[in-house]
Design a protein around this motif. Structure first.
Motif, PDB file in Angstrom:
ATOM      1  N   ALA A 123       1.121 -12.691  -0.171  1.00 59.94           N
ATOM      2  CA  ALA A 123       0.356 -13.075   0.966  1.00 59.94           C
ATOM      3  C   ALA A 123      -0.292 -11.748   1.296  1.00 59.94           C
ATOM      4  CB  ALA A 123       1.555 -13.689   1.925  1.00 59.94           C
ATOM      5  N   GLN A 124       0.319 -10.714   1.139  1.00 58.49           N
ATOM      6  CA  GLN A 124      -0.315  -9.674   1.789  1.00 58.49           C
ATOM      7  C   GLN A 124      -1.431  -9.175   1.004  1.00 58.49           C
ATOM      8  OE1 GLN A 124      -0.219  -7.666   4.751  1.00 58.49           O
ATOM      9  NE2 GLN A 124      -1.744  -6.053   3.843  1.00 58.49           N
ATOM     10  N   GLN A 125      -1.473  -9.236  -0.411  1.00 56.46           N
ATOM     11  CA  GLN A 125      -2.804  -9.133  -1.076  1.00 56.46           C
ATOM     12  C   GLN A 125      -3.744  -9.869  -0.761  1.00 56.46           C
ATOM     13  OE1 GLN A 125      -3.127  -6.870  -3.302  1.00 56.46           O
ATOM     14  NE2 GLN A 125      -5.205  -7.775  -3.798  1.00 56.46           N
ATOM     15  N   VAL A 149      -9.153 -10.498   1.915  1.00 60.51           N
ATOM     16  CA  VAL A 149     -10.056 -10.848   3.218  1.00 60.51           C
ATOM     17  C   VAL A 149     -10.431  -9.830   4.012  1.00 60.51           C
ATOM     18  CG1 VAL A 149      -9.902 -12.151   5.194  1.00 60.51           C
ATOM     19  CG2 VAL A 149      -8.734 -13.154   3.130  1.00 60.51           C
ATOM     20  N   ALA A 150      -9.756  -8.848   4.495  1.00 56.78           N
ATOM     21  CA  ALA A 150      -9.785  -7.705   5.192  1.00 56.78           C
ATOM     22  C   ALA A 150     -11.104  -6.819   4.513  1.00 56.78           C
ATOM     23  CB  ALA A 150      -8.612  -6.908   5.591  1.00 56.78           C
ATOM     24  N   ALA A 154      -7.467  -8.461  13.874  1.00 56.06           N
ATOM     25  CA  ALA A 154      -6.485  -7.457  13.471  1.00 56.06           C
ATOM     26  C   ALA A 154      -6.339  -7.093  12.105  1.00 56.06           C
ATOM     27  CB  ALA A 154      -5.407  -8.066  14.127  1.00 56.06           C
ATOM     28  N   ASN A 155      -6.451  -8.208  11.403  1.00 65.64           N
ATOM     29  CA  ASN A 155      -6.289  -7.722   9.871  1.00 65.64           C
ATOM     30  C   ASN A 155      -7.309  -6.797   9.372  1.00 65.64           C
ATOM     31  OD1 ASN A 155      -5.194  -8.598   7.157  1.00 65.64           O
ATOM     32  ND2 ASN A 155      -7.142  -9.613   6.997  1.00 65.64           N
ATOM     33  N   LEU A 156      -8.527  -6.892   9.951  1.00 65.57           N
ATOM     34  CA  LEU A 156      -9.743  -5.999   9.683  1.00 65.57           C
ATOM     35  C   LEU A 156      -9.179  -4.650   9.905  1.00 65.57           C
ATOM     36  CD1 LEU A 156     -13.372  -6.495  10.007  1.00 65.57           C
ATOM     37  CD2 LEU A 156     -12.202  -4.297  10.474  1.00 65.57           C
ATOM     38  N   LEU A 157      -8.883  -4.497  11.157  1.00 58.46           N
ATOM     39  CA  LEU A 157      -8.406  -3.240  11.693  1.00 58.46           C
ATOM     40  C   LEU A 157      -7.175  -2.407  11.344  1.00 58.46           C
ATOM     41  CD1 LEU A 157      -9.243  -4.057  15.853  1.00 58.46           C
ATOM     42  CD2 LEU A 157     -10.728  -2.582  14.320  1.00 58.46           C
ATOM     43  N   ARG A 158      -6.284  -3.183  10.988  1.00 57.80           N
ATOM     44  CA  ARG A 158      -5.291  -2.544  10.089  1.00 57.80           C
ATOM     45  C   ARG A 158      -5.700  -1.993   8.790  1.00 57.80           C
ATOM     46  NH1 ARG A 158      -2.545  -7.444  12.030  1.00 57.80           N
ATOM     47  NH2 ARG A 158      -1.159  -6.841  13.725  1.00 57.80           N
ATOM     48  N   HIS A 159      -6.254  -2.828   7.972  1.00 54.26           N
ATOM     49  CA  HIS A 159      -6.928  -2.592   6.971  1.00 54.26           C
ATOM     50  C   HIS A 159      -7.708  -1.122   6.936  1.00 54.26           C
ATOM     51  CE1 HIS A 159      -8.491  -3.084   2.751  1.00 54.26           C
ATOM     52  NE2 HIS A 159      -9.679  -2.837   3.013  1.00 54.26           N
ATOM     53  N   TRP A 160      -8.596  -1.229   7.986  1.00 56.21           N
ATOM     54  CA  TRP A 160      -9.560  -0.016   8.179  1.00 56.21           C
ATOM     55  C   TRP A 160      -8.636   1.257   8.475  1.00 56.21           C
ATOM     56  CZ3 TRP A 160     -11.134   1.792  13.384  1.00 56.21           C
ATOM     57  CH2 TRP A 160     -11.964   2.932  13.201  1.00 56.21           C
ATOM     58  N   LEU A 161      -7.752   1.128   9.490  1.00 55.82           N
ATOM     59  CA  LEU A 161      -6.977   2.354   9.663  1.00 55.82           C
ATOM     60  C   LEU A 161      -6.059   2.539   8.572  1.00 55.82           C
ATOM     61  CD1 LEU A 161      -6.011   0.883  13.351  1.00 55.82           C
ATOM     62  CD2 LEU A 161      -7.555   3.019  12.784  1.00 55.82           C
ATOM     63  N   ALA A 162      -5.576   1.735   7.929  1.00 58.83           N
ATOM     64  CA  ALA A 162      -4.694   2.255   6.691  1.00 58.83           C
ATOM     65  C   ALA A 162      -5.348   3.169   6.043  1.00 58.83           C
ATOM     66  CB  ALA A 162      -4.204   1.022   6.209  1.00 58.83           C
ATOM     67  N   ALA A 163      -6.754   2.645   5.811  1.00 62.75           N
ATOM     68  CA  ALA A 163      -7.417   3.637   4.691  1.00 62.75           C
ATOM     69  C   ALA A 163      -7.766   4.838   5.433  1.00 62.75           C
ATOM     70  CB  ALA A 163      -8.906   2.809   4.596  1.00 62.75           C
ATOM     71  N   GLN A 164      -7.366   5.332   6.759  1.00 66.52           N
ATOM     72  CA  GLN A 164      -7.610   6.591   7.185  1.00 66.52           C
ATOM     73  C   GLN A 164      -6.346   7.473   6.678  1.00 66.52           C
ATOM     74  OE1 GLN A 164     -10.779   6.712   8.337  1.00 66.52           O
ATOM     75  NE2 GLN A 164     -10.732   4.582   8.071  1.00 66.52           N
ATOM     76  N   GLY A 165      -5.445   6.734   6.471  1.00 64.26           N
ATOM     77  CA  GLY A 165      -4.020   7.489   6.237  1.00 64.26           C
ATOM     78  C   GLY A 165      -3.010   7.099   6.996  1.00 64.26           C
ATOM     79  N   ASP A 166      -1.693   7.704   6.451  1.00 65.71           N
ATOM     80  CA  ASP A 166      -0.630   7.189   7.525  1.00 65.71           C
ATOM     81  C   ASP A 166      -0.402   7.677   8.804  1.00 65.71           C
ATOM     82  OD1 ASP A 166       0.498   6.182   5.092  1.00 65.71           O
ATOM     83  OD2 ASP A 166       1.936   8.070   4.679  1.00 65.71           O
ATOM     84  N   ALA A 167      -1.285   8.584   9.284  1.00 63.98           N
ATOM     85  CA  ALA A 167      -1.393   9.163  10.683  1.00 63.98           C
ATOM     86  C   ALA A 167      -2.193   8.206  11.450  1.00 63.98           C
ATOM     87  CB  ALA A 167      -2.097  10.433  10.775  1.00 63.98           C
ATOM     88  N   ALA A 168      -2.913   7.348  10.910  1.00 67.53           N
ATOM     89  CA  ALA A 168      -3.618   6.201  11.785  1.00 67.53           C
ATOM     90  C   ALA A 168      -2.946   4.752  11.657  1.00 67.53           C
ATOM     91  CB  ALA A 168      -5.137   6.118  11.013  1.00 67.53           C
ATOM     92  N   ARG A 169      -1.863   4.736  11.392  1.00 70.47           N
ATOM     93  CA  ARG A 169      -1.237   3.466  11.521  1.00 70.47           C
ATOM     94  C   ARG A 169      -0.837   3.054  13.090  1.00 70.47           C
ATOM     95  NH1 ARG A 169      -0.156   1.407   6.597  1.00 70.47           N
ATOM     96  NH2 ARG A 169      -0.594   2.712   4.695  1.00 70.47           N
TER      97      ARG A 169
END
Length: 325
Positions: A225-227, A232-233, A258-273
């Motif tokens: 489901a996460q994949q 989608v994100a 929210a799904n898009l923002l989590r995906h975008w922030l995750a790409a910035q690195g662990d510090a952005a979660r």
């Protein structure tokens, strides 16, 4: 006669040469011995000396002795794995280990640079990871637990023993007449994983019987489901731009935003979660952002999300709020 451990290793087909994370405990001992026997001259043992307990030097000596017997080169990396105040000691140690694997020294005895790492996480570890995620109210990424394969920092990590229990690994070691060391910290009730192992898992098995296979199936459903959400994100981010345009974000439903923002922030690195509270605040601000002068400056992870004209940007060191252009 073939065992569950043997079957799992027979399915394991990594790119060679291969590094094996080797603590000296039962799980990593079994993994290292099996890999060394199957691919002689193609395996590197990597021991991370955390320096967190008095027995750490004894662990290193034990690992060196076994590697000499196997004819496997050993790299020992000493790290400072002490957690910062308020941080998880287990997470600090895990991050230190991944940093080591991302910076392995060249090994002259191997035919090529190492690009692949095997880790000895097993079925019990997977159950513990899922229960930890549930206890923390994690979303799908947490409930997916540990993947059998992942790429991190240009290195491919494999966990070939996720279908093998700790008891089955020890049975294999005894049949091979191999010894291992027991980490005394495994009995320390201050660590959540140890309490799960000693108290929660036995209670679940008394109530429901063996739970490893069913929990693994739930984790696999969550991972699938996460994949789908990630795909989608990625499509939504491509349409919204990177960094995302606020107007495009406002066209999405709150859940999809929210799904898009989590995906975008995750790409910035662990510090952005972001935490759940930080994400809800950000979603509220985007919903309220109806004028050019509306400011957005919110903490996200260890940095901040800020409005910059018509887009959002994440800053590792939060800048001072400024008026939108």
């Amino acid at each position: 006669m073939s065992t569950v451990f043997d079957d799992a290793m027979a399915r394991f087909a990594p790119e060679l040469p291969l590094a094996v994370g080797f603590s000296g405990g039962a799980d990593s001992t079994a993994l290292l011995v099996a890999c060394a026997r199957r691919w002689p001259g193609q395996v590197l043992a990597v021991h991370v000396h955390h320096g967190l307990q008095a027995a750490a030097d004894d662990f290193e000596h034990h690992c060196a002795d076994l590697c000499r017997q196997l004819g496997v080169p050993l790299q020992v990396h000493r790290v400072d794995a002490r957690a910062a105040p308020g941080d998880s000691p287990e997470d600090a140690a895990r991050q230190a280990r991944y940093a080591v694997f991302g910076a392995l020294r060249p090994e002259p005895s191997l035919p090529a640079p190492v690009r692949c790492v095997a880790l000895a996480h097993h079925a019990d570890d997977q159950v513990e990871t899922l229960l930890l995620a549930l206890s923390r109210g994690a979303g799908l990424p947490g409930l997916a637990a540990m993947p059998a394969r992942m790429v991190r920092g240009g290195m491919v990590f494999h966990r070939p023993l996720l279908d093998v229990t700790a008891a089955q690994i020890r049975d294999w070691l005894r049949a091979q007449k191999l010894s291992w060391i027991e980490d005394p910290s495994n009995g320390d009730a201050r660590y959540t994983r140890n309490r799960i192992r000693a108290e929660v898992l036995p209670a679940l098995e008394r109530a429901f019987g063996p739970v490893h296979a069913t929990f693994a199936r739930s984790a696999a459903h969550a991972a699938q489901a996460q994949q789908l959400l990630a795909e989608v994100a990625a499509g939504d981010l491509a349409a919204a731009g990177d960094p995302p345009r606020i107007a495009a974000l406002r066209q999405l439903s709150r859940a999809r935003r929210a799904n898009l923002l989590r995906h975008w922030l995750a790409a910035q690195g662990d510090a952005a979660r972001p935490s759940a509270v930080q994400m809800e605040a950000l979603l509220d601000q985007i919903e309220a952002c109806r004028t050019r002068g509306h400011r957005i400056h919110l903490k996200a992870g260890r940095g901040a999300v800020q409005r910059d004209g018509e887009v959002l940007r994440w800053y590792n060191c939060p800048p001072l709020p400024k008026a939108s252009r």
